[in-house]
Design a protein around this motif. Structure first.
Motif, PDB file in Angstrom:
ATOM      1  N   ARG A  63       0.114   1.019  21.258  1.00  0.00           N
ATOM      2  CA  ARG A  63      -0.206   1.640  22.544  1.00  0.00           C
ATOM      3  C   ARG A  63       1.035   2.394  23.013  1.00  0.00           C
ATOM      4  N   TRP A  64       0.857   3.646  23.361  1.00  0.00           N
ATOM      5  CA  TRP A  64       1.938   4.479  23.893  1.00  0.00           C
ATOM      6  C   TRP A  64       1.628   4.769  25.344  1.00  0.00           C
ATOM      7  N   GLY A  74      -4.436  13.879  32.975  1.00  0.00           N
ATOM      8  CA  GLY A  74      -4.534  12.596  33.654  1.00  0.00           C
ATOM      9  C   GLY A  74      -4.730  11.411  32.723  1.00  0.00           C
ATOM     10  N   VAL A  75      -4.532  11.607  31.431  1.00  0.00           N
ATOM     11  CA  VAL A  75      -4.645  10.518  30.448  1.00  0.00           C
ATOM     12  C   VAL A  75      -3.244   9.961  30.219  1.00  0.00           C
ATOM     13  N   THR A  76      -3.047   8.690  30.498  1.00  0.00           N
ATOM     14  CA  THR A  76      -1.701   8.117  30.478  1.00  0.00           C
ATOM     15  C   THR A  76      -1.462   7.149  29.321  1.00  0.00           C
ATOM     16  N   GLU A  77      -2.370   7.122  28.366  1.00  0.00           N
ATOM     17  CA  GLU A  77      -2.182   6.222  27.226  1.00  0.00           C
ATOM     18  C   GLU A  77      -2.671   6.890  25.943  1.00  0.00           C
ATOM     19  N   MET A  78      -1.877   6.735  24.888  1.00  0.00           N
ATOM     20  CA  MET A  78      -2.286   7.125  23.549  1.00  0.00           C
ATOM     21  C   MET A  78      -2.231   5.898  22.661  1.00  0.00           C
ATOM     22  N   ARG A  79      -3.092   5.884  21.637  1.00  0.00           N
ATOM     23  CA  ARG A  79      -3.086   4.803  20.648  1.00  0.00           C
ATOM     24  C   ARG A  79      -3.234   5.411  19.257  1.00  0.00           C
ATOM     25  N   GLY A 103     -10.085   0.893  28.098  1.00  0.00           N
ATOM     26  CA  GLY A 103      -9.480   1.863  29.010  1.00  0.00           C
ATOM     27  C   GLY A 103      -9.376   3.229  28.369  1.00  0.00           C
ATOM     28  N   LEU A 104      -9.413   4.270  29.188  1.00  0.00           N
ATOM     29  CA  LEU A 104      -9.367   5.636  28.697  1.00  0.00           C
ATOM     30  C   LEU A 104      -8.044   5.906  27.997  1.00  0.00           C
ATOM     31  N   HIS A 105      -8.125   6.506  26.809  1.00  0.00           N
ATOM     32  CA  HIS A 105      -6.923   6.816  26.049  1.00  0.00           C
ATOM     33  C   HIS A 105      -7.232   7.926  25.048  1.00  0.00           C
ATOM     34  N   LEU A 106      -6.177   8.501  24.500  1.00  0.00           N
ATOM     35  CA  LEU A 106      -6.333   9.406  23.372  1.00  0.00           C
ATOM     36  C   LEU A 106      -6.014   8.626  22.104  1.00  0.00           C
TER      37      LEU A 106
END
Length: 261
Positions: A179-180, A125-130, A90-93
């Motif tokens: 995962r944030w 629109g990115v809702t997850e950081m790792r 999934g899309l994340h930073l």
């Protein structure tokens, strides 16, 4: 989530980042090319010369629109963070590197940088950081899981191999990936300073030792703790348990939902 709700959450995220920056006495902004030399200096100070990305890589990441962020104190860089987009699972930073000068650590600069990254991600629109961190560094465990509200998803034994940098030396590079979930209730409660849940679980690992100091003064004891913790984390996560941090800043391995009802 509606467009209005997303806009409200993003605006709130920028307000929180601004408040954190004000409390830390810094100004936050996305880097421009003139900042790259200062950012490289911060990375070299922390990990050792040549242990981070080179100038051309940072310029390319910055040009492509990734989060190359700088915290300025008295007009000079005192903190920096580098993140880039990923899409595995999934899309994340992926927030890869973050550092603060020694005399400004534990004063909220790192926290402000993370909140600024969060706001910029939500704006796009990115809702997850790792990111990854050494599970035996107590302050990082508390910061990531309690103060920010991130959750551990994976244990990665010796993830980077031997680093031989100024922090890790010849220690093995075990890491937790976290995962944030930037728009989750768990994260919003953490950022509001709410008391975290009382996690259930009988398996625990005390973090009542300064592992970095132990690594320097008693390498054999550090190796034993690394080995024991690796076995514990591997077996626990294979059994469906997840590490959380309790009120004493020690690990509890729990099957509780990461987002309690």
């Amino acid at each position: 989530m509606t467009a209005d709700t997303t806009a409200e959450l993003t605006a709130e995220a920028f307000r929180q980042a601004d408040a954190a920056a004000h409390a830390a006495g810094v100004t936050l902004r996305s880097a421009d090319p003139s900042d790259i030399t200062g950012i490289l200096g911060l990375f070299n100070r922390t990990w050792g010369a040549g242990r981070g990305p080179d100038r051309s890589m940072l310029l390319a990441l910055d040009y492509a629109g990734n989060t190359i962020l700088v915290a300025l104190g008295d007009g000079r860089p005192v903190g920096a963070a580098v993140g880039f987009l990923g899409w595995s699972g999934g899309l994340h930073l992926h927030s890869h590197m973050a550092t603060v000068v020694p005399w400004r650590r534990s004063h909220g600069v790192g926290y402000a940088l993370k909140l600024f990254q969060r706001a910029l991600c939500l704006e796009q629109g990115v809702t997850e950081m790792r990111w990854t961190f050494d599970p035996l560094i107590r302050r990082n465990a508390h910061f990531n899981l309690v103060k920010l509200g991130a959750e551990v998803t994976t244990f990665l034994p010796d993830f980077y191999g031997r680093l031989d940098d100024a922090i890790t030396g010849n220690d093995q590079s075990d890491r937790f990936e976290v995962r944030w979930r930037l728009d989750s209730g768990r994260v919003r409660r953490a950022l509001n300073g709410d008391t975290p849940p009382a996690w259930s679980g009988t398996e625990r690992l005390a973090l009542n030792v300064d592992f970095e100091q132990l690594r320097a003064t008693d390498p054999e004891a550090a190796i034993r703790l690394r080995t024991d913790s690796r076995l514990l984390f591997t077996n626990a996560m294979a059994s469906g348990l997840r590490p959380e941090v309790d009120t004493d800043s020690n690990y509890v391995l729990t099957a509780d939902a990461a987002e309690p009802a």
